[in-house]
Write a protein that holds these residues in place. Structure first.
Motif, PDB file in Angstrom:
ATOM      1  N   ARG A  19       0.859  -1.180   0.000  1.00 52.16           N
ATOM      2  CA  ARG A  19       0.000   0.000   0.000  1.00 52.16           C
ATOM      3  C   ARG A  19       0.897   1.232   0.000  1.00 52.16           C
ATOM      4  N   VAL A  20       0.650   2.116  -0.951  1.00 48.53           N
ATOM      5  CA  VAL A  20       1.605   3.196  -1.244  1.00 48.53           C
ATOM      6  C   VAL A  20       0.932   4.564  -1.232  1.00 48.53           C
ATOM      7  N   TYR A  21       1.620   5.526  -0.611  1.00 52.06           N
ATOM      8  CA  TYR A  21       1.259   6.929  -0.811  1.00 52.06           C
ATOM      9  C   TYR A  21       2.271   7.488  -1.798  1.00 52.06           C
ATOM     10  N   PHE A  22       1.783   8.041  -2.917  1.00 51.87           N
ATOM     11  CA  PHE A  22       2.659   8.543  -3.979  1.00 51.87           C
ATOM     12  C   PHE A  22       2.616  10.064  -3.961  1.00 51.87           C
ATOM     13  N   GLU A  23       3.711  10.664  -3.510  1.00 52.93           N
ATOM     14  CA  GLU A  23       3.785  12.122  -3.385  1.00 52.93           C
ATOM     15  C   GLU A  23       4.117  12.785  -4.722  1.00 52.93           C
ATOM     16  N   ALA A  24       3.346  13.835  -5.038  1.00 56.82           N
ATOM     17  CA  ALA A  24       3.615  14.625  -6.244  1.00 56.82           C
ATOM     18  C   ALA A  24       4.351  15.915  -5.898  1.00 56.82           C
ATOM     19  N   ILE A  25       3.828  16.658  -4.922  1.00 53.49           N
ATOM     20  CA  ILE A  25       4.433  17.925  -4.497  1.00 53.49           C
ATOM     21  C   ILE A  25       4.398  17.976  -2.973  1.00 53.49           C
ATOM     22  N   HIS A  26       5.555  17.855  -2.342  1.00 50.49           N
ATOM     23  CA  HIS A  26       5.615  17.765  -0.883  1.00 50.49           C
ATOM     24  C   HIS A  26       5.158  19.049  -0.200  1.00 50.49           C
ATOM     25  N   SER A  27       5.624  20.192  -0.681  1.00 51.16           N
ATOM     26  CA  SER A  27       5.333  21.461  -0.007  1.00 51.16           C
ATOM     27  C   SER A  27       3.837  21.762   0.052  1.00 51.16           C
TER      28      SER A  27
END
Length: 305
Positions: free
Chosen positions: A181-189
């Motif tokens: 199970r994955v959280y896929f980050e696009a823009i952290h800020s």
């Protein structure tokens, strides 16, 4: 003798009329809503997006590319091409005598004066950017239509589909109960992830990952989705892998993610399962998405990929 010359002339004229009548004229509507009519392949192309450039090279158009955008590095041949920017004056473009300038919708919206000046100069400007894999296939076909490389575009689609099928046969051997199970980050800020229909999530799911943020909503029709820290942390004990793209939009680092306030509650952070992946192989609509799927698979299931 005179009659023979006239007869030959008539035949040539008829052949020319027949050829012109059968000449293929293609068209499609680009992302700015403009009808693009292609009477003959474009031969002198300036590309203002790395994915456009990469796909043109995949179609075999090295010689036809007379300009690229800044900071492009793949394939290596782009380093030999003149650099253009949407910040440049229209005169710089016109001096290079392109017959086609390829842009993205963000350029069409933000630099309308440049687009209008190029169009007034007789240069065709086409805005393209797919949001889904299905749109990507249409996008490759449109590039093929623009450049007379329709056959090569179909070969790209077939190659990609076959590559995905091979990976799918590998992923099918992984039991659903063992899927990560994955959280896929696009823009952290901005605490943003990807919309469920995006190309990046297609990459993740093709590699056998389960998208934790499958309820994310796209922002203004883009492939990016606002999620927020509170919603991320609501899945803290479910997230096996924290995956972040790194690129112009997101200067991601493991250290920054680990030190984010509250992120110590996330299972993946506690277990040291934070991974960074190059955005060019997971977000850009090119054949290298196959590399992105394999790389994601190696992160999720190193013993199988």
């Amino acid at each position: 003798m005179k009659e023979k010359i006239i007869s030959v002339s008539v035949i040539i004229l008829l052949l020319m009329v027949s050829f012109n009548a059968s000449a293929k004229v293609s068209s499609f509507v680009d992302k700015s809503g403009n009808r693009v009519i292609i009477e003959k392949p474009f031969k002198r192309i300036v590309s203002l997006y790395g994915a456009h450039t990469e796909n043109l090279f995949s179609l075999g158009l090295n010689r036809g590319i007379i300009g690229v955008s800044k900071n492009e590095a793949y394939p290596p041949q782009v380093m030999t091409k003149p650099v253009f920017s949407y910040h440049d004056d229209a005169e710089k473009f016109m001096a290079a005598h392109p017959d086609l300038v390829l842009i993205r919708p963000m350029i069409a919206r933000g630099y309308r004066n440049l687009v209008l000046k190029l169009q007034k100069a007789g240069i065709t400007v086409v805005s393209l950017q797919p949001r889904t894999v299905k749109e990507m296939y249409s996008y490759w076909r449109e590039l093929g239509m623009l450049t007379g490389k329709e056959t090569e575009a179909e070969k790209m689609i077939a190659k990609f589909r076959n590559g995905v099928l091979k990976i799918d046969s590998l992923v099918k051997s992984i039991p659903l109960s063992n899927r990560k199970r994955v959280y896929f980050e696009a823009i952290h800020s901005k605490m943003k992830t990807f919309s469920p229909s995006s190309i990046a999530i297609f990459v993740l799911e093709s590699a056998g990952g389960i998208n934790i943020a499958d309820d994310a909503k796209a922002v203004r029709g883009t492939n990016i989705a606002a999620y927020g820290k509170e919603r991320i942390l609501s899945h803290a004990n479910e997230i096996d892998i924290y995956l972040a793209q790194r690129g112009a939009m997101n200067r991601a680092s493991v250290k920054r993610i680990m030190e984010e306030g509250g992120f110590g509650a996330i299972k993946a952070v506690r277990d040291g399962k934070i991974y960074i992946i190059d955005e060019t192989i997971v977000s850009r609509p090119t054949l290298r998405l196959l590399d992105g799927i394999y790389e994601t698979g190696r992160i999720l299931y190193p013993g199988r990929f």
